[in-house]
Write a protein that holds these residues in place. Structure first.
Motif, PDB file in Angstrom:
ATOM      1  N   HIS A 109       0.798  -1.236   0.000  1.00  0.00           N
ATOM      2  CA  HIS A 109       0.000   0.000   0.000  1.00  0.00           C
ATOM      3  C   HIS A 109       0.828   1.282   0.000  1.00  0.00           C
ATOM      4  O   HIS A 109       0.348   2.326   0.441  1.00  0.00           O
ATOM      5  N   THR A 110       2.058   1.227  -0.481  1.00  0.00           N
ATOM      6  CA  THR A 110       2.914   2.405  -0.502  1.00  0.00           C
ATOM      7  C   THR A 110       3.232   2.794  -1.936  1.00  0.00           C
ATOM      8  O   THR A 110       3.623   1.953  -2.745  1.00  0.00           O
ATOM      9  N   ARG A 132      -2.712   3.180   3.667  1.00  0.00           N
ATOM     10  CA  ARG A 132      -3.446   2.660   4.817  1.00  0.00           C
ATOM     11  C   ARG A 132      -3.825   3.782   5.779  1.00  0.00           C
ATOM     12  O   ARG A 132      -4.647   3.594   6.665  1.00  0.00           O
ATOM     13  N   ASN A 133      -3.231   4.939   5.588  1.00  0.00           N
ATOM     14  CA  ASN A 133      -3.481   6.081   6.463  1.00  0.00           C
ATOM     15  C   ASN A 133      -4.954   6.512   6.354  1.00  0.00           C
ATOM     16  O   ASN A 133      -5.447   6.793   5.268  1.00  0.00           O
ATOM     17  N   LEU A 134      -5.643   6.574   7.489  1.00  0.00           N
ATOM     18  CA  LEU A 134      -7.059   6.929   7.532  1.00  0.00           C
ATOM     19  C   LEU A 134      -7.338   8.288   6.902  1.00  0.00           C
ATOM     20  O   LEU A 134      -8.409   8.506   6.327  1.00  0.00           O
ATOM     21  N   GLY A 135      -6.394   9.191   6.967  1.00  0.00           N
ATOM     22  CA  GLY A 135      -6.597  10.529   6.428  1.00  0.00           C
ATOM     23  C   GLY A 135      -6.847  10.565   4.929  1.00  0.00           C
ATOM     24  O   GLY A 135      -7.355  11.558   4.403  1.00  0.00           O
ATOM     25  N   ARG A 166      -7.057   9.137  -4.339  1.00  0.00           N
ATOM     26  CA  ARG A 166      -6.398   8.521  -3.186  1.00  0.00           C
ATOM     27  C   ARG A 166      -7.411   7.766  -2.333  1.00  0.00           C
ATOM     28  O   ARG A 166      -7.107   6.696  -1.811  1.00  0.00           O
ATOM     29  N   GLY A 167      -8.606   8.341  -2.183  1.00  0.00           N
ATOM     30  CA  GLY A 167      -9.645   7.690  -1.389  1.00  0.00           C
ATOM     31  C   GLY A 167     -10.052   6.340  -1.966  1.00  0.00           C
ATOM     32  O   GLY A 167     -10.207   5.361  -1.228  1.00  0.00           O
ATOM     33  N   VAL A 168     -10.218   6.280  -3.267  1.00  0.00           N
ATOM     34  CA  VAL A 168     -10.587   5.015  -3.914  1.00  0.00           C
ATOM     35  C   VAL A 168      -9.440   4.018  -3.799  1.00  0.00           C
ATOM     36  O   VAL A 168      -9.651   2.845  -3.480  1.00  0.00           O
ATOM     37  N   ARG A 193       1.827  12.733   4.554  1.00  0.00           N
ATOM     38  CA  ARG A 193       0.637  12.574   5.364  1.00  0.00           C
ATOM     39  C   ARG A 193      -0.493  13.359   4.702  1.00  0.00           C
ATOM     40  O   ARG A 193      -0.238  14.335   4.017  1.00  0.00           O
ATOM     41  N   PRO A 194      -1.727  12.976   4.912  1.00  0.00           N
ATOM     42  CA  PRO A 194      -2.842  13.675   4.269  1.00  0.00           C
ATOM     43  C   PRO A 194      -2.844  15.177   4.542  1.00  0.00           C
ATOM     44  O   PRO A 194      -3.094  15.978   3.645  1.00  0.00           O
TER      45      PRO A 194
END
Length: 134
Positions: free
Chosen positions: A34-35, A46-49, A71-73, A129-130
């Motif tokens: 996931h990177t 994997r970051n929730l943001g 990014r969300g998808v 980070r988001p």
């Protein structure tokens, strides 16, 4: 030929020493975890943001993952363990690495390889980070 080395920093170091062929699992292994490597740094989806983030993974990239998926998808696909996530992120990381190497080739021809290194590498060591991308 250099085998098993494959981060952007490694590429710069190796090319400076005359190596011009690489073989490494870095882009696909990171994608399966996931990177993504981006022009702004490494993104861990994997970051929730990133859950509701509608922006492209890397606005400077024209690969299918960046032009057709947010990014969300991509985060949703990653968190759902969809194989499509690893495939799209692998495509992106490979495209990113190929584009970087092409930039290096052009910089060598233009005599600006060191300047490219100074411009590109600081972002490569950064974890995005988001909240960094507003």
């Amino acid at each position: 030929y250099l085998m098993g080395v494959g981060t952007p920093s490694d590429f710069f170091d190796a090319i400076e020493r005359g190596i011009d062929l690489f073989d490494c699992v870095t882009p696909t292994r990171n994608a399966r975890n996931h990177t993504a490597f981006t022009s702004q740094g490494r993104v861990n989806l994997r970051n929730l943001g990133f859950k509701e983030d509608t922006r492209p993974l890397d606005p400077a990239c024209d690969c299918i993952a960046c032009t057709r998926f947010s990014r969300g998808v991509l985060r949703h696909l990653s968190k759902s363990n969809e194989m499509l996530a690893g495939t799209l992120l692998s495509i992106h990381n490979l495209h990113f690495f190929h584009s970087l190497i092409a930039s290096m080739r052009e910089a060598i021809k233009a005599g600006t390889f060191s300047a490219l290194r100074e411009r590109v590498l600081p972002a490569m060591d950064r974890r995005v980070r988001p909240e960094d991308l507003d």
